[in-house]
Design a protein around this motif. Structure first.
Motif, PDB file in Angstrom:
ATOM      1  N   ARG A   1       2.766   1.700  -3.279  1.00  0.00           N
ATOM      2  CA  ARG A   1       1.931   2.223  -4.377  1.00  0.00           C
ATOM      3  C   ARG A   1       1.642   3.709  -4.183  1.00  0.00           C
ATOM      4  NH1 ARG A   1      -1.867  -2.540  -6.813  1.00  0.00           N
ATOM      5  NH2 ARG A   1      -0.107  -3.837  -7.345  1.00  0.00           N
ATOM      6  N   ARG A   2       1.513   4.124  -2.933  1.00  0.00           N
ATOM      7  CA  ARG A   2       1.309   5.558  -2.683  1.00  0.00           C
ATOM      8  C   ARG A   2       2.542   6.349  -3.107  1.00  0.00           C
ATOM      9  NH1 ARG A   2      -1.934   6.046   3.060  1.00  0.00           N
ATOM     10  NH2 ARG A   2      -3.868   5.166   2.270  1.00  0.00           N
TER      11      ARG A   2
ATOM     12  N   ARG B   1       3.474  -6.293  -6.233  1.00  0.00           N
ATOM     13  CA  ARG B   1       2.955  -6.652  -4.910  1.00  0.00           C
ATOM     14  C   ARG B   1       4.049  -7.143  -3.968  1.00  0.00           C
ATOM     15  NH1 ARG B   1       0.462 -10.868  -2.489  1.00  0.00           N
ATOM     16  NH2 ARG B   1       1.029 -12.272  -4.155  1.00  0.00           N
TER      17      ARG B   1
ATOM     18  N   ARG C   1       0.827  -1.204   0.000  1.00  0.00           N
ATOM     19  CA  ARG C   1       0.000   0.000   0.000  1.00  0.00           C
ATOM     20  C   ARG C   1       0.874   1.272   0.000  1.00  0.00           C
ATOM     21  NH1 ARG C   1      -4.055   1.182   4.814  1.00  0.00           N
ATOM     22  NH2 ARG C   1      -4.872   3.151   4.101  1.00  0.00           N
TER      23      ARG C   1
END
Lengths: 160, 90
Positions: free
Chosen positions: A29-30, A158, A26
């Motif tokens: 990806r930010r 991922r 997460r």
């Protein structure tokens, strides 16, 4: 005990446990979205380079700092898999890096093709020549994208 | 993006987690013993990464076992099956 080589020091720095909090998919990806945002801002700055040179210069200086911080965080989040030489990686990381570069190649090829098509359409349609800032941006942005693209692709995955 | 398995690649089962726990080794210790990143041990234990023959042999050597005692193309029998000879009810 022998002195660690430059590569070993770099690998150890990028594998620092203090970066563990930014190694979640997460957060990674930010960071990728943040870096893409910085590239968009850079493009916007080039478009005002001639009309507002002070804004351009100050904006570029601030952007450069943000760029360095964001890229550093991104590399820490991927443990530098995309930049370290083979001797600093194990076989799984080497495989991961190969897949990241294969994907980077496809994305980079698509982006360069899009830029080439845009330039060709511009010339064929005989649109007015863009100002120097836009031309400079058209040269520098692909260079910057090329620098960060392998890191962005690795960080977006991922399991980096 | 884990190093992806090809669709025709057979599943490789292993007893790494069991053996590592049994020997009281941490992932880092096992990783150091075979020269990989500790994260890779996690991927191996979860079956998300299939090792090269070299790495599989090194891992087996750490536990002092033949490779087919650590890795198999068919699922290993559970401990209860082996000890009591019963089939696990599903």
């Amino acid at each position: 005990m022998s002195t660690p080589t430059r590569t070993q020091r770099r690998a150890a720095r990028l594998d620092d446990p203090r970066f563990e909090s930014i190694r979640t998919p997460r957060i990674r990806r930010r960071l990728v979205v943040a870096m893409c945002g910085l590239l968009v801002v850079e493009a916007a700055l080039f478009s005002v380079a001639e009309s507002a040179p002070v804004v351009f210069a100050v904006g570029l200086a601030v952007l450069l700092m943000a760029f360095v911080l964001c890229l550093g965080a991104l590399k820490g989040s991927t443990r530098g898999v995309e930049e370290l030489p083979a001797e600093a990686l194990d076989e799984r990381q080497w495989q991961l890096r190969g897949e990241a570069y294969a994907r980077t190649y496809r994305i980079g090829f698509g982006l360069l093709t899009a830029e080439l098509v845009t330039a060709a359409v511009w010339l064929i349609a005989d649109w007015p020549a863009p100002d120097r800032g836009v031309l400079l941006g058209a040269l520098l942005l692909p260079f910057h994208v090329g620098i960060v693209l392998p890191t962005l692709v690795t960080a977006w995955s991922r399991e980096a | 993006m884990p190093p992806r398995k090809r669709s025709d690649e057979p599943e490789l089962y292993n007893r790494l987690a069991l053996l590592r726990t049994e020997r009281g080794l941490s992932r880092q210790e096992l990783a150091d013993a075979v020269g990989v990143h500790y994260q890779t041990i996690g991927y191996l234990e979860r079956g998300e990464y299939s090792p090269s023959a070299t790495l599989a042999l090194r891992l087996a050597a750490v536990f002092g076992l033949p490779m087919d005692a650590v890795f198999s193309l068919t699922p290993f029998r559970t401990l209860s099956e082996q000890v009591y000879g019963t089939q696990e009810s599903r």
